[in-house]
Structure formats: structure tokens, C-alpha cells
Write a protein that holds these residues in place. Structure first.
Motif, PDB file in Angstrom:
ATOM      1  N   ALA A  93       0.918  -1.157  -0.082  1.00 32.73           N
ATOM      2  CA  ALA A  93      -0.040  -0.062  -0.145  1.00 32.73           C
ATOM      3  C   ALA A  93       0.920   1.237  -0.186  1.00 32.73           C
ATOM      4  O   ALA A  93       0.439   2.453  -0.328  1.00 32.73           O
ATOM      5  N   GLN A  94       2.275   1.205   0.407  1.00 29.39           N
ATOM      6  CA  GLN A  94       2.908   2.383   0.322  1.00 29.39           C
ATOM      7  C   GLN A  94       3.778   2.510  -0.876  1.00 29.39           C
ATOM      8  O   GLN A  94       4.522   3.547  -0.915  1.00 29.39           O
ATOM      9  N   VAL A  95       3.591   1.780  -1.805  1.00 28.39           N
ATOM     10  CA  VAL A  95       4.343   1.999  -3.271  1.00 28.39           C
ATOM     11  C   VAL A  95       3.669   3.401  -3.612  1.00 28.39           C
ATOM     12  O   VAL A  95       2.488   3.439  -3.844  1.00 28.39           O
ATOM     13  N   GLY A  96       4.541   4.228  -4.174  1.00 25.20           N
ATOM     14  CA  GLY A  96       3.966   5.627  -4.432  1.00 25.20           C
ATOM     15  C   GLY A  96       4.299   6.686  -3.364  1.00 25.20           C
ATOM     16  O   GLY A  96       4.133   7.839  -3.730  1.00 25.20           O
ATOM     17  N   SER A  97       4.295   6.247  -1.971  1.00 23.51           N
ATOM     18  CA  SER A  97       4.526   7.057  -0.944  1.00 23.51           C
ATOM     19  C   SER A  97       5.749   7.074  -0.385  1.00 23.51           C
ATOM     20  O   SER A  97       6.168   8.116   0.079  1.00 23.51           O
ATOM     21  N   LEU A  98       6.484   5.979  -0.293  1.00 21.86           N
ATOM     22  CA  LEU A  98       7.719   5.561   0.074  1.00 21.86           C
ATOM     23  C   LEU A  98       8.732   5.493  -0.923  1.00 21.86           C
ATOM     24  O   LEU A  98       8.438   4.772  -2.000  1.00 21.86           O
ATOM     25  N   PRO A  99      10.237   5.890  -0.880  1.00 23.89           N
ATOM     26  CA  PRO A  99      11.064   5.337  -1.716  1.00 23.89           C
ATOM     27  C   PRO A  99      10.962   3.834  -1.903  1.00 23.89           C
ATOM     28  O   PRO A  99      11.004   3.020  -0.724  1.00 23.89           O
ATOM     29  N   MET A 100      11.257   3.170  -3.049  1.00 22.65           N
ATOM     30  CA  MET A 100      11.264   1.759  -3.219  1.00 22.65           C
ATOM     31  C   MET A 100      12.342   1.045  -2.321  1.00 22.65           C
ATOM     32  O   MET A 100      12.246   0.035  -1.793  1.00 22.65           O
ATOM     33  N   VAL A 101      13.594   1.668  -2.033  1.00 15.81           N
ATOM     34  CA  VAL A 101      14.570   1.118  -1.163  1.00 15.81           C
ATOM     35  C   VAL A 101      14.207   0.905   0.223  1.00 15.81           C
ATOM     36  O   VAL A 101      14.561  -0.131   0.857  1.00 15.81           O
ATOM     37  N   ARG A 102      13.371   2.182   0.650  1.00  9.58           N
ATOM     38  CA  ARG A 102      13.013   1.676   2.091  1.00  9.58           C
ATOM     39  C   ARG A 102      12.024   0.563   2.065  1.00  9.58           C
ATOM     40  O   ARG A 102      11.726  -0.108   3.055  1.00  9.58           O
ATOM     41  N   LEU A 103      10.977   0.586   1.079  1.00 14.34           N
ATOM     42  CA  LEU A 103      10.046  -0.668   1.139  1.00 14.34           C
ATOM     43  C   LEU A 103      10.609  -1.969   1.037  1.00 14.34           C
ATOM     44  O   LEU A 103      10.170  -2.806   1.437  1.00 14.34           O
ATOM     45  N   GLN A 104      11.839  -2.065   0.303  1.00 15.05           N
ATOM     46  CA  GLN A 104      12.662  -3.415   0.325  1.00 15.05           C
ATOM     47  C   GLN A 104      13.085  -3.523   1.694  1.00 15.05           C
ATOM     48  O   GLN A 104      13.098  -4.863   2.172  1.00 15.05           O
ATOM     49  N   LEU A 105      13.303  -2.569   2.629  1.00 16.32           N
ATOM     50  CA  LEU A 105      13.953  -2.838   3.866  1.00 16.32           C
ATOM     51  C   LEU A 105      12.599  -3.331   4.880  1.00 16.32           C
ATOM     52  O   LEU A 105      12.960  -4.133   5.611  1.00 16.32           O
ATOM     53  N   LEU A 106      11.664  -2.737   4.537  1.00 15.05           N
ATOM     54  CA  LEU A 106      10.400  -3.204   5.328  1.00 15.05           C
ATOM     55  C   LEU A 106       9.974  -4.643   4.801  1.00 15.05           C
ATOM     56  O   LEU A 106       9.502  -5.148   5.693  1.00 15.05           O
ATOM     57  N   LEU A 107      10.208  -4.760   3.510  1.00 16.96           N
ATOM     58  CA  LEU A 107       9.588  -6.214   3.288  1.00 16.96           C
ATOM     59  C   LEU A 107      10.297  -7.439   3.417  1.00 16.96           C
ATOM     60  O   LEU A 107       9.722  -8.448   3.692  1.00 16.96           O
ATOM     61  N   ALA A 108      11.893  -7.159   3.374  1.00 17.04           N
ATOM     62  CA  ALA A 108      12.680  -8.456   3.249  1.00 17.04           C
ATOM     63  C   ALA A 108      12.409  -9.307   4.369  1.00 17.04           C
ATOM     64  O   ALA A 108      12.496 -10.501   4.204  1.00 17.04           O
ATOM     65  N   PRO A 109      12.485  -8.774   5.804  1.00 15.00           N
ATOM     66  CA  PRO A 109      12.015  -9.782   6.736  1.00 15.00           C
ATOM     67  C   PRO A 109      10.939 -10.583   6.831  1.00 15.00           C
ATOM     68  O   PRO A 109      10.621 -11.868   7.165  1.00 15.00           O
ATOM     69  N   ALA A 110       9.798  -9.828   6.131  1.00 17.04           N
ATOM     70  CA  ALA A 110       8.527 -10.591   6.065  1.00 17.04           C
ATOM     71  C   ALA A 110       8.575 -11.524   4.942  1.00 17.04           C
ATOM     72  O   ALA A 110       7.974 -12.969   5.258  1.00 17.04           O
ATOM     73  N   VAL A 111       9.526 -11.597   4.020  1.00 20.58           N
ATOM     74  CA  VAL A 111       9.598 -12.408   2.809  1.00 20.58           C
ATOM     75  C   VAL A 111      10.386 -13.682   3.504  1.00 20.58           C
ATOM     76  O   VAL A 111       9.920 -14.735   3.247  1.00 20.58           O
ATOM     77  N   GLU A 112      11.345 -13.447   4.143  1.00 27.15           N
ATOM     78  CA  GLU A 112      12.206 -14.477   4.889  1.00 27.15           C
ATOM     79  C   GLU A 112      11.348 -15.149   5.908  1.00 27.15           C
ATOM     80  O   GLU A 112      11.251 -16.550   6.181  1.00 27.15           O
ATOM     81  N   ALA A 113      10.557 -14.560   6.760  1.00 29.46           N
ATOM     82  CA  ALA A 113       9.790 -15.322   7.600  1.00 29.46           C
ATOM     83  C   ALA A 113       8.821 -16.074   7.081  1.00 29.46           C
ATOM     84  O   ALA A 113       8.718 -17.295   7.557  1.00 29.46           O
ATOM     85  N   ALA A 114       8.238 -15.771   5.928  1.00 29.89           N
ATOM     86  CA  ALA A 114       7.076 -16.764   5.329  1.00 29.89           C
ATOM     87  C   ALA A 114       7.821 -17.700   4.592  1.00 29.89           C
ATOM     88  O   ALA A 114       7.251 -18.864   4.791  1.00 29.89           O
ATOM     89  N   ARG A 115       8.946 -17.511   4.107  1.00 25.73           N
ATOM     90  CA  ARG A 115       9.662 -18.843   3.474  1.00 25.73           C
ATOM     91  C   ARG A 115      10.030 -19.783   4.529  1.00 25.73           C
ATOM     92  O   ARG A 115       9.750 -21.021   4.283  1.00 25.73           O
ATOM     93  N   ARG A 116      10.484 -19.404   5.715  1.00 20.76           N
ATOM     94  CA  ARG A 116      10.772 -19.997   6.805  1.00 20.76           C
ATOM     95  C   ARG A 116       9.744 -21.068   7.231  1.00 20.76           C
ATOM     96  O   ARG A 116       9.862 -22.321   7.583  1.00 20.76           O
ATOM     97  N   LEU A 117       8.501 -20.259   7.467  1.00 14.99           N
ATOM     98  CA  LEU A 117       7.373 -21.057   7.891  1.00 14.99           C
ATOM     99  C   LEU A 117       6.725 -22.026   6.885  1.00 14.99           C
ATOM    100  O   LEU A 117       6.385 -23.006   7.158  1.00 14.99           O
ATOM    101  N   LEU A 118       6.865 -21.558   5.717  1.00  8.15           N
ATOM    102  CA  LEU A 118       6.444 -22.526   4.473  1.00  8.15           C
ATOM    103  C   LEU A 118       7.397 -23.693   4.643  1.00  8.15           C
ATOM    104  O   LEU A 118       6.761 -24.811   4.205  1.00  8.15           O
ATOM    105  N   ALA A 119       8.744 -23.459   4.598  1.00  8.00           N
ATOM    106  CA  ALA A 119       9.471 -24.591   4.642  1.00  8.00           C
ATOM    107  C   ALA A 119       9.231 -25.625   5.688  1.00  8.00           C
ATOM    108  O   ALA A 119       9.541 -27.090   5.616  1.00  8.00           O
ATOM    109  N   GLY A 120       8.551 -25.029   6.882  1.00 11.95           N
ATOM    110  CA  GLY A 120       8.025 -25.896   7.925  1.00 11.95           C
ATOM    111  C   GLY A 120       8.760 -26.988   8.764  1.00 11.95           C
ATOM    112  O   GLY A 120       9.941 -26.558   9.232  1.00 11.95           O
TER     113      GLY A 120
END
Length: 447
Positions: free
Chosen positions: A167-194
């Protein structure tokens, strides 16, 4: 609830929030004064004066804090009493924004405050935990240590973080959004790997697909093409394991848009879009199908195939004018977006005047914060149409606005479109107004 009742409820919520923190009116006034100094804001009046303002915000007939105080209150309630940043559902910060809304503040201003505090969160190194609901944080920690302990709340919390960043695309710089998103990507991967509980696996996979596709787009925008390809590959694999063809089509289209500007160019993008169209035809979302046909029309136009382009546009309009009551992707595409695609098709295989009108209508319809990147692209294309109509100075006026918009997010596609428009201004390169545009491009984008 009427306006008077809403305002009274907003004042009551502000008072409850203060009491929840165990703060007196004077303590809030002192805290705001200290925050103003820390944030290098203009010095506030005497504490007694600030205290009277705080009391007025909580009165039976309350006033609304002005923008300066709104920001200071946002910083105050964005941190827990222990000093941790907490912006997610159920946080004091979320409660504060809700109170502001009841007091009559606009949705746009509330979204702006949220973006400002997310920016501050990335400055301080806070990320995933700042966006999680407080009660979800402990659950996520336990689930990462032992995925079999994951529950619906944990997965829903991760999904909310991904949606928040999107939802913040267009409001925050892309590089900041990467910083916010990266931990969520890794956490979701680890949980899916189970091994996560079996009933949660489809929901986790859905989060991974959304997160990886968004991360792929952000990696592309920040010029990391190798990471982008890998992330889109992951999103494509996981989407293929979901029994939702429209999700697969969505990943293919997002991948196609970044591929168009990468080394694989038009041919690579066309292969992905053709896949998206085939998949979308068997899916549940007519809006995704409309978007797939619109992309197919643009790529046909870019290749000079007018008839194919017009046929695909016709299919896109047919789909977008259908009933979307139960569409699983209700915000994925709109007539405003489609008019932008029509403009691109006219630009390449039609009439620049018609293209200009389509772009103008599209830009006017794209008003939401999430649509500002697309609006910058459409307006740049509108300027390109003006150049081809022999109106270069009018085009440059539009391009100055696009430079400013592109600078907010640091997006790669708007910058590439701007460079294309600048190339078409070469016949007028000795004019002062082109030199001014070059200076603006250099100052803001470094190009």
C-alpha cells in the motif's frame, strides 16, 4: 454516527490513549516539547500553553490538532513505553490514527502520517516487528523457532505486513519498502519450509507468492535484476501450487512489466503476457483477465501490430465492463488504468492526439496514493504525445511534474520513460526550456 458524535468519540479515544499510557495532560505537553526538539521542529510554546492545546483536543467540543502537533503525536504513540516502534493493527499508533479520523482529519493526511512514520521506522532499523500487531509479535517469534507452532494469527499478521508495504508503493522510496518487506519474505519462507500445520500451508503459500512478487518488483526498481528474476521465479513456482489461476496470471503480468525494461525486452515480456492471458482465461477474476488483455494490446502496439492491438483492447473492455461483484482481485484494474493502455497503443500505432486525450483521462482518474507511480508513467507518456503533436514546450511543463513525482519513490520505470521523452526533445536541445529540464533531471534523478 454524525459529525458531532464522531468528533466527541475521537476526543474520547485520545483521552483513553493518554490514560492508557498513564500520562497527565502536562506529561503529554512535556513529551511533545521534547519530541519537537529531537526532531528539529520549530520550538513549541511554553508547556502550559501546549497543555491547554492537549486539553482542547480532548474536550466535549474538541479542536483537531494542527499538522505540526499531529506529527508530534504520531511520533509519541508510534513507540511503546519501552521505546520500541509499533505501527501495526492494535498498536497505540493505529488507535491514534483512528482517533484523528473521527476528529475529521482526511484519509489522505492520515495516509501521509503513516508513510512518514514508516519512513522513520526504516531510519531506525525497525521493520517487520514495527508493522506486526503487538500480540502477533510473540507468536511469530515462537513460530520461527518451531514452525509447527504457527497459527492463523501469525500468518494473517505476515499477510498484513506485506499488504501494508504494498500500500505504500508511491508514498515511500522503493529502497525503504525493500527494507520493510525483506524480513516478511524471509519469515514466510521459513514457515512454509516448515513443517507448518497442514491447514496453514495454502495461506502461507499465498503470502509467499504475494511477498516474492512484490519483492521482485522492488528489486527491479532498485536495479537488482538478478535478484528480481530469482524472486519472480519463486513467486511463479509457488503460485503454480495454488489452485488459483488468477494468482499465477498476476505474477506473470508483474514479471512481464519488469521484463519489458530488462535484457529480455519485448520478446520476453510478450511470452510472459501470453502465458498470463492463457492462465487468466481459466481463472476467477475478470479484472485480471482485462489487465492481461490490456498488456497484450500494449506489447502488440509496441511491435507495430495494430490489428492485434485493437483486438486485445476490445477484449480488455469487454472484461472490464462485466460484473465484478465477486471478483477476487477487485482493486487490480480499473477503467482509468485501461485508458492509459489505450493511450500507449494510440501512441505506437494510432493518433498522437487520441493518445494524449486517453493519457489525460487516465492521469485524472489515478488519484490514490498507491497509483502515483502509474500516474507519473502515464503523464510522461502524455508528454511524449505532446512532443509528437509538435508541442514540445507544453510537453516539458508536464515532464517537470513527472520528474518531481519520480523523485519521491526512486522508481526505475518512470525514470526510463522520462529518458525516452528527453531523447525525443533532441531537435530542441539548444532551447533554454530544454536546458532547464536537463538541470531538473540532473538535480533530482542524477541523469
Amino acid at each position: 454516527m454524525g459529525d458531532v458524535e464522531d468528533r466527541a468519540a475521537g476526543a474520547a479515544r485520545l483521552k483513553e490513549l493518554r490514560h492508557h499510557r498513564g500520562l497527565s495532560l502536562a506529561a503529554v505537553a512535556r513529551a511533545l516539547t521534547l519530541l519537537a526538539e529531537k526532531l528539529h521542529q520549530p520550538t513549541l510554546p511554553a508547556v502550559a500553553s501546549v497543555q491547554r492545546s492537549v486539553a482542547r483536543w480532548e474536550a466535549a467540543r474538541p479542536t483537531t490538532p494542527d499538522e505540526r502537533y499531529q506529527l508530534l503525536l504520531a511520533h509519541l504513540y508510534a513507540r511503546t513505553p519501552a521505546g520500541d516502534v509499533s505501527l501495526g493493527p492494535g498498536s497505540d499508533f493505529a488507535e491514534y490514527l483512528h482517533a484523528l479520523g473521527l476528529l475529521g482529519e482526511s484519509e489522505r493526511r492520515i495516509a501521509e502520517l503513516r508513510s512518514l512514520l514508516l519512513r522513520a521506522a526504516t531510519d531506525s532499523g525497525s521493520g517487520l516487528l514495527a508493522l506486526l500487531a503487538p500480540r502477533t509479535q510473540a507468536g511469530l517469534g515462537a513460530a520461527l523457532a518451531d514452525p509447527s507452532q504457527a497459527d492463523e494469527m501469525t500468518v494473517a499478521g505476515l499477510a498484513a505486513v506485506v499488504a501494508d508495504v504494498n500500500a505504500q508503493v508511491g508514498s515511500l522510496p522503493m529502497v525503504r519498502l525493500q527494507l520493510l518487506l525483506a524480513p516478511a519474505v524471509e519469515a514466510a519462507r521459513r514457515l512454509l519450509a516448515g513443517p507448518a500445520p497442514t491447514p496453514l500451508v495454502p495461506h502461507l503459500r499465498d503470502v509467499v507468492v504475494t511477498a516474492a512478487a512484490l519483492a521482485g518488483r522492488l528489486a527491479f526498481e532498485t536495479r537488482d535484476d538478478a535478484a528480481s528474476r530469482a524472486l519472480y521465479g519463486e513467486a511463479t513456482r509457488e503460485a503454480g501450487r495454488l489452485a488459483q489461476p488468477w494468482r499465477q496470471a498476476g505474477v506473470h503480468m508483474s514479471h512481464a512489466l519488469v521484463t519489458l525494461y530488462s535484457r529480455d525486452g519485448l520478446d520476453g515480456a510478450r511470452r510472459l503476457v501470453d502465458q498470463a492471458v492463457r492462465t487468466a482465461r481459466t481463472g476467477e477474476s475478470t479484472l485480471i483477465r482485462a489487465r492481461a488483455h490490456a498488456l497484450q494490446a500494449e506489447l502488440a502496439a509496441r511491435a507495430g501490430h495494430k490489428r492485434q492491438s485493437q483486438a486485445a483492447l476490445g477484449l480488455a473492455w469487454y472484461d472490464i465492463e462485466a460484473d465484478h461483484t465477486d471478483d477476487p482481485a477487485p482493486t487490480s484494474f480499473s477503467p482509468g488504468h485501461l485508458r492509459g493502455f489505450e493511450g500507449v497503443c494510440e501512441l505506437y500505432v494510432g493518433d498522437p492526439a487520441a493518445a494524449h486525450d486517453r493519457f489525460a483521462r487516465s492521469a485524472a482518474a489515478l488519484s490514490a496514493p498507491r497509483e502515483q507511480v502509474q500516474k507519473a508513467i502515464v503523464t510522461t507518456d502524455q508528454a511524449l504525445a505532446r512532443i509528437r503533436l509538435g508541442e514540445p514546450q507544453d510537453a516539458v511543463r508536464l515532464l517537470h511534474r513527472c520528474v518531481a513525482a519520480a523523485s519521491i519513490t526512486g522508481g526505475r520505470v518512470p525514470a526510463l520513460r522520462l529518458r525516452q521523452a528527453r531523447k525525443e526533445l533532441r531537435p530542441w536541445r539548444r532551447e533554454n526550456w530544454v536546458a532547464d529540464l536537463d538541470d531538473h533531471l540532473m538535480d533530482v534523478l542524477g541523469s
